[in-house]
Write a protein that holds these residues in place. Structure first.
Motif, PDB file in Angstrom:
ATOM      1  N   SER A   1     -35.299 109.551  68.248  1.00 54.81           N
ATOM      2  CA  SER A   1     -33.907 108.510  68.712  1.00 54.81           C
ATOM      3  C   SER A   1     -34.278 108.622  70.003  1.00 54.81           C
ATOM      4  CB  SER A   1     -32.769 108.899  67.805  1.00 54.81           C
ATOM      5  OG  SER A   1     -33.248 109.298  66.500  1.00 54.81           O
TER       6      SER A   1
ATOM      7  N   THR B   1     -39.854 108.709  63.304  1.00 51.47           N
ATOM      8  CA  THR B   1     -38.492 107.895  64.192  1.00 51.47           C
ATOM      9  C   THR B   1     -38.094 106.822  64.784  1.00 51.47           C
ATOM     10  OG1 THR B   1     -37.755 110.552  63.779  1.00 51.47           O
ATOM     11  CG2 THR B   1     -36.349 109.444  64.460  1.00 51.47           C
ATOM     12  N   SER B   2     -39.104 106.923  65.769  1.00 52.03           N
ATOM     13  CA  SER B   2     -38.737 106.383  67.362  1.00 52.03           C
ATOM     14  C   SER B   2     -39.735 104.763  66.599  1.00 52.03           C
ATOM     15  CB  SER B   2     -40.587 107.045  68.478  1.00 52.03           C
ATOM     16  OG  SER B   2     -39.347 108.265  68.384  1.00 52.03           O
TER      17      SER B   2
ATOM     18  N   ALA C   1     -36.749 106.699  71.471  1.00 49.28           N
ATOM     19  CA  ALA C   1     -37.303 104.641  70.625  1.00 49.28           C
ATOM     20  C   ALA C   1     -35.634 104.259  71.970  1.00 49.28           C
ATOM     21  CB  ALA C   1     -36.596 105.292  70.034  1.00 49.28           C
TER      22      ALA C   1
ATOM     23  N   ILE D   1     -37.073 103.382  64.738  1.00 47.80           N
ATOM     24  CA  ILE D   1     -36.449 102.876  65.198  1.00 47.80           C
ATOM     25  C   ILE D   1     -36.964 101.363  65.866  1.00 47.80           C
ATOM     26  CG2 ILE D   1     -34.375 102.534  67.778  1.00 47.80           C
ATOM     27  CD1 ILE D   1     -34.607 105.810  66.300  1.00 47.80           C
TER      28      ILE D   1
END
Length: 539
Positions: A179, A224-225, A182, A228
């Motif tokens: 996160s 996760t990146s 991102a 996002i």
């Protein structure tokens, strides 16, 4: 990370945070400057986000695309922060200052966390969070609406997340790392240059040591990146690449080679820190133990790799573009101060260094206003990093003022009030010529938005690859024309090339002598330039 916070640590953490915020608040209290050019454009993009959120259509593809491309040159995260806060708190200037404070808090907290995780020492952690703001370029950028300070803060936060992941690889730290990466990528274009190298180092180390469990959770961070970043990559990234390419084509005269840009970054990096603090950094390299050097390897990858990757981009090599190198140097300087303080022999040197650094900080950021300046020999000022205070502007920070500006609106209040008092139309048009730092279109647009005025503003300049040309035809279509009669020809914007100077003179003469325009008033600015406000009688 057991016992990361105790009562003493909480007290030290919030004491440092209060010092940083109080210094920024004091500076802002005395500063009365208006945003110009890029600074105003970034705030205006925040206003655009606020308008989009006021009329939100989450089910509309066009609405999402407008939100992601609010400024086609830059990612949208900082603008989203501005927009949300302006939507919740209003358009006032103090909301812009709140954004500065938020990212300053993120930077301080991230530096504190890095110092605590790497050195396991709360004093070094505190010093790390404070020293990075002692660097004149960092503190200068902390109270301007450029993207460099938010970018530095988000890079520091992501590197802190890397350190947390190295300390304890888990699903939670992986999601946090992904996160953070991102959000940093969505803050400023060059942030990724300082994050890819340390992440590659961590990935490579896991491969080399065959730590397959760590690799699995690291892949989760990447996923996760991607989740996002995906909306921005689809909706905005192609447009940003195209816009940057067109911008580079327009500024072909600034083109340089990779080695030119690399040498420029390396040569001017001491300007970010000051030569005095650079010497302390070098001293710290020799007294630092091998175990700490080893723990700092991912930060070395960030600093060195970031400089090399930045040099590949064909944009003007401003030193503020490599500002994240201060993360590494601040940690080493904090270590040097702590070790010197711990040694009875070296403690006097540590005290003297603290006095010198504090003096340079005050001299650099609060003189000649609101405090009087203490004149020192020029070599001494350069060595301490306060030469930019003598010149009034920080070249490393992009030529912006390093000390607060006394009250001076450069005629903006007079112009806008005159238009309101003499215009019967519901939405008059104001055209500015030329668009300079002193009389900036973006400043007028910012004030119009901030005060809720129903005025359209534009300029007679438009940009082509050969430079900026002036179109006199637009003048006849506008209600008001504002001419800035420059006192010194060299003060004209660099985009007004010599081949266009005749067109500029013809346009001014047309407005001044035409029967269609009436001179409503004039105002002489402190620089000696003169503002002339004309009303179009045919409207």
């Amino acid at each position: 990370m057991k016992n990361f916070f105790n009562q003493k640590e909480i007290f030290l953490f919030f004491t440092g945070l209060a010092i940083v915020n109080c210094l920024l608040a004091i500076w802002a209290y005395y500063d009365h400057s208006l945003p110009v050019y890029d600074t105003a454009c970034h705030i205006l993009s925040g206003f655009s986000v606020c308008d989009l959120l006021k009329h939100a259509h989450p089910g509309s593809f066009d609405w999402w695309k407008s939100l992601m491309t609010v400024n086609p040159l830059y990612p949208p995260f900082v603008y989203l922060v501005y927009g949300v806060l302006k939507l919740l708190l209003g358009p006032q200037h103090w909301v812009d200052l709140l954004v500065h404070q938020i990212f300053a808090c993120i930077l301080y907290s991230s530096m504190y966390g890095l110092g605590r995780l790497i050195f396991k020492d709360h004093i070094i952690a505190l010093l790390s969070g404070l020293i990075i703001f002692v660097y004149s370029t960092v503190f200068t950028l902390a109270h301007y609406d450029l993207l460099d300070l938010p970018g530095l803060a988000m890079v520091a936060f992501t590197l802190f997340c890397v350190a947390c992941w190295q300390e304890k690889p888990s699903l939670r730290t992986s999601i946090l790392l992904g996160s953070a990466f991102a959000l940093a990528s969505l803050t400023k274009n060059n942030c990724i240059a300082f994050l890819i190298p340390p992440l590659l180092y961590v990935f490579g180390f896991c491969l080399y040591s065959r730590a397959w469990n760590k690799l699995n959770v690291l892949i989760l961070a990447g996923f996760t990146s991607l989740v996002i970043l995906l909306p921005w990559l689809i909706l905005a990234c192609p447009l940003m690449i195209k816009t940057i390419s067109e911008s580079e084509y327009r500024n072909v005269e600034y083109s340089s080679t990779f080695f030119d840009r690399l040498s420029c970054y390396l040569f001017h990096i001491p300007e970010i820190h000051s030569y005095f603090l650079s010497i302390i950094f070098v001293f710290a390299l020799f007294i630092c133990t091998k175990i700490f050097h080893r723990r700092m390897l991912f930060l070395w990858c960030s600093a060195v790799g970031g400089i090399f990757i930045s040099a590949f981009f064909n944009w003007p090599p401003l030193v503020r573009y490599v500002l994240p190198v201060t993360i590494l140097s601040a940690l080493y300087c904090a270590l040097a101060f702590k070790l010197c303080w711990s040694s009875p022999i070296m403690r006097p040197l540590s005290i003297l260094s603290i006095i010198v650094v504090s003096f340079a900080f005050i001299e650099n950021n609060f003189t000649p206003y609101p405090l009087p300046r203490i004149k020192l020999p020029e070599p001494v000022e350069s060595f301490l990093g306060i030469s930019c205070a003598r010149e009034g502007k920080s070249i490393a920070a992009g030529g912006i003022s390093v000390y607060p500006s006394p009250a001076n609106d450069l005629g903006t209040t007079w112009v806008l009030n005159t238009i309101k008092q003499n215009q019967e139309n519901t939405q008059p048009n104001l055209t500015i010529l030329p668009d300079t730092e002193e009389v900036s279109l973006s400043t007028y647009l910012y004030l119009i938005k901030q005060n809720g005025l129903n005025i359209n503003a534009t300029t007679l300049q438009y940009y082509v690859p050969a430079g900026a040309k002036v179109s006199p035809d637009i003048a006849l279509k506008t209600n008001w024309c504002l001419l800035s009669i420059q006192n010194i020809p060299s003060s004209l914007p660099r985009s007004l090339k010599e081949e266009n100077s005749k067109t500029y003179d013809l346009c001014c003469n047309f407005i001044q002598s035409s029967k269609h325009f009436k001179l409503v008033g004039s105002l002489t600015l402190p620089s000696g330039s003169k503002l002339e406000l004309y009303k179009n009688l045919s409207h």
